[in-house]
Design a protein around this motif. Structure first.
Motif, mmCIF file in Angstrom:
data_model
loop_
_atom_site.group_PDB
_atom_site.id
_atom_site.type_symbol
_atom_site.label_atom_id
_atom_site.label_comp_id
_atom_site.label_asym_id
_atom_site.label_seq_id
_atom_site.Cartn_x
_atom_site.Cartn_y
_atom_site.Cartn_z
ATOM 1 N N THR A 26 0.854 -1.179 0.000
ATOM 2 C CA THR A 26 0.000 0.000 0.000
ATOM 3 C C THR A 26 0.894 1.234 0.000
ATOM 4 O OG1 THR A 26 -1.714 -1.166 1.237
ATOM 5 C CG2 THR A 26 -1.776 1.239 1.304
ATOM 6 N N CYS B 9 -6.831 5.058 4.270
ATOM 7 C CA CYS B 9 -7.429 3.732 4.415
ATOM 8 C C CYS B 9 -8.490 3.754 5.497
ATOM 9 C CB CYS B 9 -6.351 2.707 4.792
ATOM 10 S SG CYS B 9 -4.980 2.643 3.634
ATOM 11 N N ASN C 57 -6.433 -2.916 7.937
ATOM 12 C CA ASN C 57 -7.257 -1.761 7.560
ATOM 13 C C ASN C 57 -7.853 -2.017 6.173
ATOM 14 O OD1 ASN C 57 -5.361 -0.900 5.518
ATOM 15 N ND2 ASN C 57 -4.163 0.111 7.106
ATOM 16 N N CYS D 274 -7.279 -0.770 3.218
ATOM 17 C CA CYS D 274 -6.318 -0.906 2.112
ATOM 18 C C CYS D 274 -5.695 -2.302 2.106
ATOM 19 C CB CYS D 274 -5.226 0.151 2.219
ATOM 20 S SG CYS D 274 -5.809 1.843 2.015
ATOM 21 N N GLU D 275 -5.328 -2.771 3.283
ATOM 22 C CA GLU D 275 -4.703 -4.095 3.374
ATOM 23 C C GLU D 275 -5.715 -5.208 3.095
ATOM 24 O OE1 GLU D 275 -1.396 -4.547 3.568
ATOM 25 O OE2 GLU D 275 -1.292 -2.381 3.488
ATOM 26 N N SER E 65 -8.158 -4.927 1.018
ATOM 27 C CA SER E 65 -8.286 -4.884 -0.445
ATOM 28 C C SER E 65 -7.123 -5.610 -1.124
ATOM 29 C CB SER E 65 -8.355 -3.434 -0.923
ATOM 30 O OG SER E 65 -8.452 -3.374 -2.320
#
Length: 169
Positions: free
Chosen positions: A117, A123, A152, A154-155, A157
């Motif tokens: 990321t 995020c 989170n 972003c992670e 995803s």
């Protein structure tokens, strides 16, 4: 006194409006390229051809070790080998063919699903559980190492983008 205040306000307004106008029409600043610290062999990532080596052609074999912990599924946790070639998918990975198909799709789209990321990304603060994965190997003729988690949005995803290389959580 009131006249001085009105004149100061008017002059300030003119100064601010003329200073803001060029900024509104100015071209946006270019986005800086982010370093890829997880790729060991090349700062250019896995898409750059190695000198005298594999250029990421369709017949290149991809080999990687996937280690998953705390996924909530005992069968999905562990260390698995994944081998993807043009005519076969193999190794000890439970969903080797589906995983290789996902990686082939990413390669065809010129995507790099292993990039971290970007620093400073906004995020959502949703925790997706304690699952972690470490993927180490060779893909596109380059050695790489990637760490995934679900701390989170972003992670999460990133993780979901690599299913079925990593398990659905």
């Amino acid at each position: 006194m009131l006249r001085r205040l009105a004149v100061t306000a008017a002059v300030s307004l003119v100064a601010l409006s003329t200073a803001a106008a060029p900024a509104a029409v100015a071209a946006p600043a270019p986005v800086p390229l982010l370093p890829v610290p997880l790729f060991l062999d090349s700062p250019q990532g896995p898409w750059a051809p190695q000198e005298g080596g594999d250029t990421g052609s369709q017949d290149a074999t991809m080999r990687m070790t996937v280690t998953v912990t705390d996924s909530g599924d005992r069968a999905a946790d562990g260390t698995f080998e994944l081998v993807c070639g043009t005519d076969r998918a193999g190794g000890t990975h439970a969903k080797a063919q589906a995983a290789c198909d996902r990686l082939a799709k990413a390669r065809a789209a010129d995507e790099n699903p292993f990039l971290p990321t970007p620093a400073g990304a906004m995020c959502t603060q949703i925790h997706g559980g304690p699952a972690t994965a470490r993927i180490v190997g060779t893909w596109q003729g380059k050695h790489f190492s990637a760490h995934l988690n679900r701390v989170n949005g972003c992670e999460i995803s990133r993780w979901n983008n690599l299913v079925p290389v990593v398990p659905t959580v």
